[in-house]
Enzyme design. Sequence first.
Site, short mmCIF file in Angstrom:
data_model
loop_
_atom_site.label_atom_id
_atom_site.label_comp_id
_atom_site.label_asym_id
_atom_site.label_seq_id
_atom_site.Cartn_x
_atom_site.Cartn_y
_atom_site.Cartn_z
N LEU A 57 0.78 -1.17 0.05
CA LEU A 57 0.02 -0.22 0.09
C LEU A 57 0.67 1.24 0.03
CD1 LEU A 57 -2.52 -1.14 2.88
CD2 LEU A 57 -2.79 -1.05 0.40
N ASP A 58 0.35 2.51 -0.54
CA ASP A 58 1.09 3.54 -0.55
C ASP A 58 1.28 3.95 1.00
OD1 ASP A 58 1.10 3.88 -3.21
OD2 ASP A 58 -0.75 5.20 -3.27
N ARG A 59 2.47 4.85 1.02
CA ARG A 59 2.70 5.23 2.69
C ARG A 59 1.29 5.91 3.22
NH1 ARG A 59 4.40 9.85 5.20
NH2 ARG A 59 5.43 9.61 7.03
#
Length: 299
Positions: free
Chosen positions: A134-136
Amino acid sequence: MTEFSWQYTKTTPIHVRTFMRQNGISRTLLKQIKFQGGQIMVNSEARRVNTMMAAGDVLTVVLPPEIGSDRIVASATPLDILYEDAHFLVVNKPAKVASVPSHLYPDDALVNRVKGYLVRTHAPNQVTHIVTRLDRETSGVVLFAKHHFAHTVLDTQLKQHQIKKTYVCVIKGQLPENHGLVDAPIGREPGSFIKRAVRSDGRPALTEYWQIKRMPQASLLRVQLHTGRTHQIRVHLTSLGHPLLGDFLYGQQTNPWIHRQALHCARVSFYNPFVQQQVTCYAPLPQDLADLITHEAAL
């Protein structure tokens, strides 16, 4: 070392190599077993992959030892574990935590935290196999494998679109339809290394959404990905004119109620062949996203 056994039950003879492939051993893993210290046995005796198996024969595969990377620092930060067995580990990633280490986040990415957990629990294999990322700024379910074979199994499911990921998000405005399918290719935006855009020469991307709550200035969506392109949900919804609230890259820079894109991976479902069961994991809605929904609904 980790080992697996299968009994061959059909009457037609079969090569060991073919039977291994039928049970999920990839070509890459087969090479590692052959050349990096693994073992292949039929009825408890070492055999080559061109050996013929007969009905009733038992194939045993011993995986080679895995050597972890010293560059992955073990973090002491606790994990929010959603599911765990001998083969898989599923965790709930908080927002503002990177999935993998980088020069910006070298010591406390999710991979670092998982390695720390494996070390603290004296896991037999302490190599971190991250399967989904997942994106940060995105919170929610992230899937890890505990050994190379389990990683191979899930990579195959990913390629065959058998791992189902469901997200919830809050977008600006309201979509005209409560259910829709966005089928638009995605590629890099010209002049940007990070940003993506809908492009005719991009890679195929398919996003399905359900508008489950209309609010005065925003909407709550349930979204299912049918492909896995970078920033896919963010790019597709922006292309419709409805960027995620709080999305600094594709929408407005800030939002008073959420300081990241309003996106959460709420559910991941995959098949666990080692117990022959479908596993479905849910991550509860984080507080910042719940507060945002409450605020937007009250306007």
